[in-house]
Design a protein around this motif. Structure first.
Motif, PDB file in Angstrom:
ATOM      1  N   GLY A  41      -3.216  26.378  45.262  1.00  0.00           N
ATOM      2  CA  GLY A  41      -3.417  27.665  45.922  1.00  0.00           C
ATOM      3  C   GLY A  41      -4.455  27.709  46.786  1.00  0.00           C
ATOM      4  N   GLU A  42      -4.714  28.481  47.824  1.00  0.00           N
ATOM      5  CA  GLU A  42      -5.304  28.919  48.698  1.00  0.00           C
ATOM      6  C   GLU A  42      -6.047  29.311  47.964  1.00  0.00           C
ATOM      7  OE1 GLU A  42      -5.672  30.251  53.113  1.00  0.00           O
ATOM      8  OE2 GLU A  42      -3.940  31.356  51.801  1.00  0.00           O
ATOM      9  N   ASN A  43      -7.946  29.873  47.571  1.00  0.00           N
ATOM     10  CA  ASN A  43      -8.275  31.041  46.984  1.00  0.00           C
ATOM     11  C   ASN A  43      -8.329  32.465  46.766  1.00  0.00           C
ATOM     12  OD1 ASN A  43     -10.983  29.401  45.734  1.00  0.00           O
ATOM     13  ND2 ASN A  43     -10.765  29.228  48.045  1.00  0.00           N
ATOM     14  N   GLY A 404     -13.720  31.205  47.166  1.00  0.00           N
ATOM     15  CA  GLY A 404     -14.960  30.604  46.680  1.00  0.00           C
ATOM     16  C   GLY A 404     -15.072  30.257  48.802  1.00  0.00           C
ATOM     17  N   GLY A 405     -14.416  30.555  49.058  1.00  0.00           N
ATOM     18  CA  GLY A 405     -14.164  30.358  50.544  1.00  0.00           C
ATOM     19  C   GLY A 405     -14.811  31.797  51.427  1.00  0.00           C
ATOM     20  N   ASN A 406     -14.579  32.980  50.968  1.00  0.00           N
ATOM     21  CA  ASN A 406     -14.952  34.153  51.734  1.00  0.00           C
ATOM     22  C   ASN A 406     -16.262  34.287  50.920  1.00  0.00           C
ATOM     23  OD1 ASN A 406     -13.621  35.368  52.414  1.00  0.00           O
ATOM     24  ND2 ASN A 406     -11.976  35.396  51.157  1.00  0.00           N
ATOM     25  N   THR A 429     -17.944  23.549  52.332  1.00  0.00           N
ATOM     26  CA  THR A 429     -17.179  23.749  52.440  1.00  0.00           C
ATOM     27  C   THR A 429     -16.186  23.423  50.611  1.00  0.00           C
ATOM     28  OG1 THR A 429     -16.028  22.484  52.918  1.00  0.00           O
ATOM     29  CG2 THR A 429     -15.784  23.329  54.862  1.00  0.00           C
ATOM     30  N   ARG A 430     -17.582  23.249  50.429  1.00  0.00           N
ATOM     31  CA  ARG A 430     -16.563  22.212  48.565  1.00  0.00           C
ATOM     32  C   ARG A 430     -16.438  23.473  47.647  1.00  0.00           C
ATOM     33  NH1 ARG A 430     -21.532  19.963  45.359  1.00  0.00           N
ATOM     34  NH2 ARG A 430     -21.367  18.088  46.371  1.00  0.00           N
ATOM     35  N   GLY A 431     -15.261  23.494  47.428  1.00  0.00           N
ATOM     36  CA  GLY A 431     -14.974  23.734  46.307  1.00  0.00           C
ATOM     37  C   GLY A 431     -13.960  24.977  46.649  1.00  0.00           C
ATOM     38  N   ILE A 432     -13.741  24.627  47.754  1.00  0.00           N
ATOM     39  CA  ILE A 432     -12.776  25.984  48.599  1.00  0.00           C
ATOM     40  C   ILE A 432     -11.529  25.798  48.833  1.00  0.00           C
ATOM     41  CG2 ILE A 432     -14.613  27.068  49.344  1.00  0.00           C
ATOM     42  CD1 ILE A 432     -14.560  26.192  51.985  1.00  0.00           C
ATOM     43  N   ASP A 433     -10.247  26.174  49.243  1.00  0.00           N
ATOM     44  CA  ASP A 433      -9.399  25.631  49.515  1.00  0.00           C
ATOM     45  C   ASP A 433      -9.127  25.222  51.112  1.00  0.00           C
ATOM     46  OD1 ASP A 433      -7.528  28.068  51.434  1.00  0.00           O
ATOM     47  OD2 ASP A 433      -8.883  28.969  49.914  1.00  0.00           O
ATOM     48  N   VAL A 434      -7.866  24.726  52.035  1.00  0.00           N
ATOM     49  CA  VAL A 434      -7.418  23.720  53.069  1.00  0.00           C
ATOM     50  C   VAL A 434      -7.864  24.726  53.594  1.00  0.00           C
ATOM     51  CG1 VAL A 434      -6.219  22.646  54.200  1.00  0.00           C
ATOM     52  CG2 VAL A 434      -5.903  22.386  51.967  1.00  0.00           C
ATOM     53  N   GLY A 435      -7.405  26.123  53.519  1.00  0.00           N
ATOM     54  CA  GLY A 435      -7.014  26.738  54.741  1.00  0.00           C
ATOM     55  C   GLY A 435      -9.008  27.910  55.262  1.00  0.00           C
ATOM     56  N   ALA A 436      -9.388  27.974  53.956  1.00  0.00           N
ATOM     57  CA  ALA A 436     -10.790  28.626  54.317  1.00  0.00           C
ATOM     58  C   ALA A 436     -11.793  27.142  54.808  1.00  0.00           C
ATOM     59  CB  ALA A 436     -11.538  28.944  53.007  1.00  0.00           C
ATOM     60  N   LYS A 437     -10.799  26.202  54.262  1.00  0.00           N
ATOM     61  CA  LYS A 437     -12.267  24.849  54.970  1.00  0.00           C
ATOM     62  C   LYS A 437     -11.230  24.642  56.346  1.00  0.00           C
ATOM     63  CE  LYS A 437     -12.435  21.563  51.261  1.00  0.00           C
ATOM     64  NZ  LYS A 437     -11.855  19.851  50.914  1.00  0.00           N
ATOM     65  N   VAL A 438     -10.794  24.908  56.788  1.00  0.00           N
ATOM     66  CA  VAL A 438     -10.617  24.465  58.040  1.00  0.00           C
ATOM     67  C   VAL A 438     -10.834  25.729  59.169  1.00  0.00           C
ATOM     68  CG1 VAL A 438      -8.904  25.429  60.140  1.00  0.00           C
ATOM     69  CG2 VAL A 438      -8.356  23.792  58.683  1.00  0.00           C
TER      70      VAL A 438
END
Length: 504
Positions: A41-43, A404-406, A429-438
């Motif tokens: 799941g996303e962060n 993590g992404g935020n 982008t280490r340790g963050i979800d796909v959406g946050a990576k993009v």
């Protein structure tokens, strides 16, 4: 893995409320003996909250937890451990000043007129041998690599009657060989009937090691799937709740920097800790990707360019003028901003608010006696929260409570507030979800389009190619390749990264 009639652990209707937020909304979750299960799941989707509930770190407001069919109520992590649920966290909780045996037997040391040291070493050796690990129980743990320390933490977690083992981002700091050894240990434990929860943002690893996937989105269960029956693109869509066109990264257009240009930042013959004779050229408005295995020198190069570690030999030039930053403050004054790969210990100050974290570098520049007015801090934080879409958009919220992404966006805001000329990002982008990576990848591209020069380091080769205009490849502290990203494929880049020099 054969599905059993009775799960080893089952969660029904799990609900957790925080002030102004429903973190888990009637979540059902189960794991069977001998399976490797992934929670995706996303962060902010509820993964950490569910794990905390399973491990006794957080009480449920509603719902039940059953272990082998019996309802349980965990009041602390100790209760969960007593029930056979152990966790190895991303930030490994070991005592490096003690021996391997002491770490494995910590809190359960055999005693006979004090600690029975021989028996403790023998018991630790038996546990290690059971996992196929050749580690000297008497050796000091701090002498070993991070990968070995993690395996010792797993050995400790499984040295008692463990039913469920939770591994939180266990591969985030491991190289390919170390990941393979970890997976061998995971498969060994699963063959004994241990249920393993493998939490990772690396999709390829999830598909390699996991039997089943449960997807959370917005605090609810989106679905439970057998890994072999779920396409990766479908998994990403289920995690994000939107179609592929909405989460494809912009990429970098090599034609933007096709014309020869004078480098904004250049390094020639740089020797530093972990770096040998590096030559680097970064053009204004370009993204320079750096690829290499763990220990290749990629982070060491970033730290040398940004003044974190001293340069022993070589020349560093900024806009043609020689510079030699001896500390990060010198680099910042020159317009070189650096974001460490270790977000927790060298980045976010968890107890400070979003506002305080964003203003931190600016305040450090001004010094302790020239305080930034509170109104200016609030204005600064609000503008960056809006610009980077930091969620929740509450400048007074402690940064440590963010996903993590935020948290990574807060770090970027802190650096961008300095108005740098060069941004050096190590594993952003280490340790963050796909959406946050993009989102981060797209942001990097937008910053470059606006004239900022970016050095982008990532262990994920696909990400390096997607973001960068050019790619430097490092092996053993040396640059072994410098190529336009458009001329590389994943396979050709992997060959450069992993294959030894023919001469050596």
């Amino acid at each position: 893995m054969v599905e059993q009639a009775q799960p080893v652990i089952e969660v029904r209707g799990a609900t957790v409320r925080f002030p102004g937020e429903l973190a888990l909304d009637r979540v059902d979750f189960r794991m069977f003996p001998g399976e490797v299960h992934s929670l995706m799941g996303e962060n902010g989707a509820g993964k950490s909250t569910l794990i905390k509930a399973i491990t006794g770190a957080l009480p449920l407001d509603a719902g039940v937890i059953r272990v082998n069919g019996d309802q349980v109520r965990f009041r602390s992590p100790h209760d969960a451990q007593h029930a056979g649920i152990s966790t190895v966290y991303q930030e490994i909780e070991v005592l490096t000043n003690l021996s391997v045996a002491e770490n494995i037997c910590l809190g359960r040391e055999p005693r006979r007129f004090g600690i029975d040291w021989k028996r403790m070493r023998d018991e630790a050796a038996q546990v290690l041998a059971g996992l196929g690990l050749d580690i000297d129980p008497a050796s000091r743990l701090g002498m070993h690599s991070l990968a070995v320390q993690q395996l010792v933490a797993i050995a400790r977690a499984t040295s008692t009657e463990v039913k469920v083992l939770i591994l939180d981002e266990p591969t985030s700091s491991l190289d390919l060989d170390e990941v393979a050894e970890l997976f061998r240990v995971i498969r060994e434990l699963a063959s004994r009937g241990v249920a393993i929860l493998f939490v990772s943002h690396f999709l390829e690893q999830v598909y390699e090691i996991c039997d089943r996937i449960t997807v959370l989105r917005g605090g609810r269960v989106e679905g439970e799937y057998l890994t072999r029956e779920l396409l990766r693109i479908d998994l990403v869509q289920k995690m994000l709740g939107r179609g592929p066109a909405e989460f494809v990264a912009r990429g970098r257009d090599a034609s933007v920097v096709a014309e020869p240009a004078t480098p904004l930042l250049s390094a020639h013959g740089i020797h530093a800790s972990g770096v040998v004779g590096a030559d680097v050229e970064l053009v204004e408005g370009d993204v320079l990707g750096i690829a290499g295995l763990l220990g290749s020198g990629r982070s060491e190069l970033a730290r040398a360019l940004s003044g974190v570690t001293p340069i022993g030999q070589g020349v560093l030039r900024l806009a043609g003028a020689p510079v030699r930053p001896r500390r990060p403050r010198d680099a910042i004054a020159l317009g070189l901003a650096y974001s460490s790969e270790n977000r927790r210990t060298e980045g976010i100050i968890a107890d400070l608010s979003i506002r305080e974290n964003i203003a931190l570098a600016l305040q450090a520049q001004l010094g302790a006696f020239r305080r930034i007015p509170l109104a200016r801090e609030r204005e600064l934080a609000s503008s960056w929260i809006d610009a980077l879409d930091i969620r929740p958009a509450d400048p007074e919220r402690p940064a440590g409570t963010l996903s993590g992404g935020n948290q990574q966006k807060v770090l970027l805001a802190r650096l961008l507030a300095l108005a740098p000329r060069v941004l050096i990002l190590d594993e952003p982008t280490r340790g963050i979800d796909v959406g946050a990576k993009v989102e981060i990848q797209n942001l990097v591209g937008e910053l470059a389009d606006n004239g900022l020069s970016v050095v982008f380091i990532s262990a994920e080769l696909e990400e390096v190619l997607r973001v960068s205009g050019r790619v430097l490849v490092l092996r053993d502290g040396r640059i072994v390749g410098d190529l336009p990203a458009e001329e590389l494929t994943i396979d050709s880049l992997l060959a450069l990264v992993a294959q030894p020099d023919e001469e050596g």
